[in-house]
Design a protein around this motif. Structure first.
Motif, mmCIF file in Angstrom:
data_model
loop_
_atom_site.group_PDB
_atom_site.id
_atom_site.type_symbol
_atom_site.label_atom_id
_atom_site.label_comp_id
_atom_site.label_asym_id
_atom_site.label_seq_id
_atom_site.Cartn_x
_atom_site.Cartn_y
_atom_site.Cartn_z
ATOM 1 N N GLY A 119 0.819 -1.218 0.000
ATOM 2 C CA GLY A 119 0.000 0.000 0.000
ATOM 3 C C GLY A 119 0.848 1.260 0.000
ATOM 4 O O GLY A 119 0.542 2.231 -0.698
ATOM 5 N N LYS A 120 1.922 1.248 0.770
ATOM 6 C CA LYS A 120 2.819 2.400 0.857
ATOM 7 C C LYS A 120 3.484 2.650 -0.500
ATOM 8 O O LYS A 120 3.562 3.789 -0.960
ATOM 9 N N VAL A 121 3.931 1.589 -1.144
ATOM 10 C CA VAL A 121 4.592 1.708 -2.447
ATOM 11 C C VAL A 121 3.596 2.198 -3.501
ATOM 12 O O VAL A 121 3.884 3.135 -4.252
ATOM 13 N N MET A 122 2.427 1.578 -3.557
ATOM 14 C CA MET A 122 1.423 1.963 -4.560
ATOM 15 C C MET A 122 0.974 3.411 -4.350
ATOM 16 O O MET A 122 0.764 4.144 -5.317
ATOM 17 N N GLY A 123 0.824 3.824 -3.082
ATOM 18 C CA GLY A 123 0.413 5.196 -2.784
ATOM 19 C C GLY A 123 1.423 6.215 -3.298
ATOM 20 O O GLY A 123 1.050 7.282 -3.786
ATOM 21 N N ALA A 124 2.688 5.900 -3.180
ATOM 22 C CA ALA A 124 3.736 6.806 -3.648
ATOM 23 C C ALA A 124 3.927 6.713 -5.164
ATOM 24 O O ALA A 124 4.305 7.689 -5.813
ATOM 25 N N LEU A 125 3.643 5.553 -5.714
ATOM 26 C CA LEU A 125 3.923 5.278 -7.122
ATOM 27 C C LEU A 125 2.840 5.791 -8.072
ATOM 28 O O LEU A 125 3.142 6.370 -9.122
ATOM 29 N N MET A 126 1.599 5.581 -7.741
ATOM 30 C CA MET A 126 0.513 5.863 -8.692
ATOM 31 C C MET A 126 0.459 7.325 -9.164
ATOM 32 O O MET A 126 0.210 7.559 -10.348
ATOM 33 N N PRO A 127 0.697 8.319 -8.312
ATOM 34 C CA PRO A 127 0.698 9.686 -8.854
ATOM 35 C C PRO A 127 1.776 9.905 -9.927
ATOM 36 O O PRO A 127 1.599 10.726 -10.827
ATOM 37 N N ARG A 128 2.855 9.151 -9.853
ATOM 38 C CA ARG A 128 3.942 9.304 -10.822
ATOM 39 C C ARG A 128 3.616 8.680 -12.170
ATOM 40 O O ARG A 128 4.162 9.107 -13.197
#
Length: 148
Positions: A119-128
């Motif tokens: 969840g932490k990775v996806m949260g940081a990744l998706m806006p990019r």
């Protein structure tokens, strides 16, 4: 120029060219943007427009898969053309290699090491990668990286 303005111009061109398929798809996209603008009660940002167009593409891709499974080749061809038209209004898609690099970078930045950190990775990744990559592909690459 906003995507709505771009759609208006392309709609006029499609009308003059008597391109019914393109005209129909552009009208659907324009309608989706205008409905969202009415619901929001304010001008759409570029990110809002991107989100809406991505959602429209995702719906068509899901329908395409269902039609392929059902053997409806007539509808498959129509949806493939629609997806191609929608793609012209979306930014260029990232390659799998580019996505892997961004995922690896994000995993390092978030200091993630296990599936618990998904969840932490996806949260940081998706806006990019929003609008530039298929969410399912991103998800599978993140799982792959976290399972190493």
């Amino acid at each position: 120029m906003s995507r709505l303005d771009e759609l208006n111009q392309d709609m006029k061109i499609a009308m003059k060219a008597k391109d019914k398929e393109k005209l129909s798809t552009i009208r659907m996209l324009k309608s989706a943007l205008q409905n969202e603008q009415i619901n929001k009660g304010d001008e759409l940002t570029d990110e809002d427009e991107l989100t809406i167009l991505s959602r429209e593409k995702k719906q068509r891709v899901e329908s395409l898969n269902e039609f392929k499974a059902a053997g409806r080749d007539d509808l498959v061809v129509k949806l493939e053309k629609e997806i191609g038209i929608v793609d012209t209004y979306l930014p260029a898609q990232l390659s799998e290699e580019d996505i892997r690099e961004i995922v690896q970078d994000t995993v390092e930045q978030t200091q993630s090491s296990s599936m618990k950190d998904m969840g932490k990775v996806m949260g940081a990744l998706m806006p990019r990668v929003k609008g530039k990559a298929d969410g399912n592909l991103v998800n599978s690459i993140v799982k792959e990286e976290l399972n190493k």
